[in-house]
Design a protein around this motif. Structure first.
Motif, short mmCIF file in Angstrom:
data_model
loop_
_atom_site.label_atom_id
_atom_site.label_comp_id
_atom_site.label_asym_id
_atom_site.label_seq_id
_atom_site.Cartn_x
_atom_site.Cartn_y
_atom_site.Cartn_z
N ASN A 147 -6.04 1.95 3.85
CA ASN A 147 -5.26 2.09 2.72
C ASN A 147 -4.88 3.45 2.65
O ASN A 147 -4.62 3.88 1.46
N ARG A 201 3.03 0.06 0.17
CA ARG A 201 1.14 0.93 0.20
C ARG A 201 1.18 0.92 -0.87
O ARG A 201 -0.03 -0.62 -1.70
N SER A 246 -2.74 -0.16 6.04
CA SER A 246 -2.62 0.96 7.01
C SER A 246 -1.70 0.90 7.82
O SER A 246 -0.33 0.18 7.56
N THR A 296 -4.64 -4.45 1.06
CA THR A 296 -4.22 -2.82 1.10
C THR A 296 -3.67 -3.02 2.35
O THR A 296 -4.24 -4.02 3.37
N PHE A 308 2.69 -0.94 9.98
CA PHE A 308 1.81 -2.04 9.01
C PHE A 308 0.34 -2.54 9.73
O PHE A 308 0.72 -3.49 10.99
N GLU A 324 5.36 4.27 1.27
CA GLU A 324 4.54 4.53 0.63
C GLU A 324 4.53 3.82 -1.08
O GLU A 324 3.59 3.35 -1.32
#
Length: 377
Positions: free
Chosen positions: A372, A323, A339, A337, A258, A320
């Motif tokens: 994101n 996120r 990634s 956000t 992350f 997911e």
């Protein structure tokens, strides 16, 4: 073999003085650990009580009978408290004082005071009770203690059993024999057992406190002080251990990498306090979704890694969810956000380094594709 009571008594007194000094210096040099402080106090009272027990005369025996036993019973109450403190529980002062107060109350009765057999019976019961209470304290938290505590259990059980048997074997002649420096069967064994118990208990407690201190230093070296999660060293250590355990399993591990998006903007606008709160908030989201065996750590500034044994589809779903939850929140009115790059372990190449490289490539693609988002290796 005959054991001279007077010699054993002097030896016991010097041993108690020595152990008091050892425990006192350990307390002073060990960041004032309360367990060591209480044990030093207990040994000091034991030394005083043992010394008072020798002050017997035909004229007045109130000091060796009343005050000596009162101090020795207080020692056992303090010992019980020391173990409670070590296990993270509070001191129960009424319980500490109960034994000495019971002894003092019974001594108010002339029939009890002048009956050696009754005094031996009561002191033996109170001593065994405190010792068993100490044993129960250790047994109660045995699953939470991460130190080698088991030698204290048989030692305490033997000591309690020894005193429960004392009324049966103690012939009530020790004091006269001490004055005459003659040998005594059971009373000599009583002193000898007390010496061994004091020595063993002191070094067991010292070892337990030292081991816990070493463990706390190790845990501190493996933990990120800001977020409370593991650091890079912890991730590599525990991650490789998890991989070794799963080597013969056909279900591969998944590594999620992350990276918080636009983190520099949040830091520039709100300072390090704003950035710190964002990192803590992100960790709280991830921790709420982790399984017990998952390894999660902060491996860089705003970069985190998670090694999970969940199936591939569930790992993607968890990433997911993280996120999505982060995207729906904000810190200081700045949208947050993240990634994510996910790598899947190959049973022929099971190393953390390999997985981190693969996940980092996937994370780079997620950043390049607009942030994101989640990319798979």
């Amino acid at each position: 073999m005959h054991l001279d009571v007077y010699t054993l008594f002097i030896f016991e007194l010097y041993i108690l003085i020595l152990l008091t000094g050892v425990m006192l210096f350990a307390w002073i040099g060990g960041r004032r650990d309360p367990t060591l402080g209480l044990m030093a106090l207990m040994l000091a009272f034991a030394t005083a009580g043992t010394q008072l027990s020798s002050m017997r005369s035909d004229v007045n025996d109130i000091i060796p009978v009343l005050f000596s036993n009162l101090l020795i019973l207080l020692c056992y109450g303090i010992m019980w408290s020391a173990v409670r403190v070590f296990t993270g529980r509070r001191i129960i002062l009424p319980g500490v004082l109960a034994g000495p107060l019971i002894w003092a109350f019974f001594c108010l009765s002339p029939d009890f005071y002048h009956s050696l057999s009754q005094r031996i019976l009561l002191t033996s019961i109170l001593t065994a009770a405190y010792t068993l209470m100490t044993t129960v304290e250790l047994w109660h938290v045995r699953r939470q203690l991460n130190v080698t505590f088991w030698p204290a259990l048989p030692l305490s059980l033997f000591h309690a059993g020894f005193y429960l048997m004392r009324p049966v074997f103690d012939d009530g002649l020790p004091y006269a024999e001490m004055a005459g420096r003659h040998s005594s069967g059971f009373f000599a064994i009583l002193i000898f057992e007390a010496i061994l118990y004091a020595i063993c208990l002191t070094f067991i407690i010292l070892a337990m406190v030292y081991e816990r201190g070493q463990l706390s230093y190790k845990l501190a070296s493996l933990r990120d002080p800001l977020t409370g999660v593991g650091n890079r060293r912890a991730f590599l250590e525990f991650g490789n251990e998890l991989i070794r355990k799963r080597k013969n399993c056909t279900l591969p591990l998944q590594l999620m990498l992350f990276d918080l998006d636009n983190f520099k903007k949040l830091n520039d606008q709100y300072g390090h306090a704003g950035g710190d709160s964002a990192l803590i908030f992100f960790c709280s989201i991830v921790n709420s979704l982790l399984e017990k065996k998952d390894v999660f750590a902060r491996i860089g500034g705003e970069e985190f890694a998670c090694l999970t044994s969940q199936p591939k589809e569930q790992a993607i779903k968890m990433a997911e969810t993280i996120r999505f939850r982060l995207a729906q929140s904000s810190q200081h009115n700045i949208p947050m956000t993240v990634s994510v790059g996910i790598a899947f372990s190959d049973l022929n190449q099971d190393t953390i380094s390999h997985l981190l490289i693969q996940a980092d490539h996937a994370l780079y693609r997620a950043k390049s594709a607009g942030k994101n988002r989640i990319e798979l290796s």
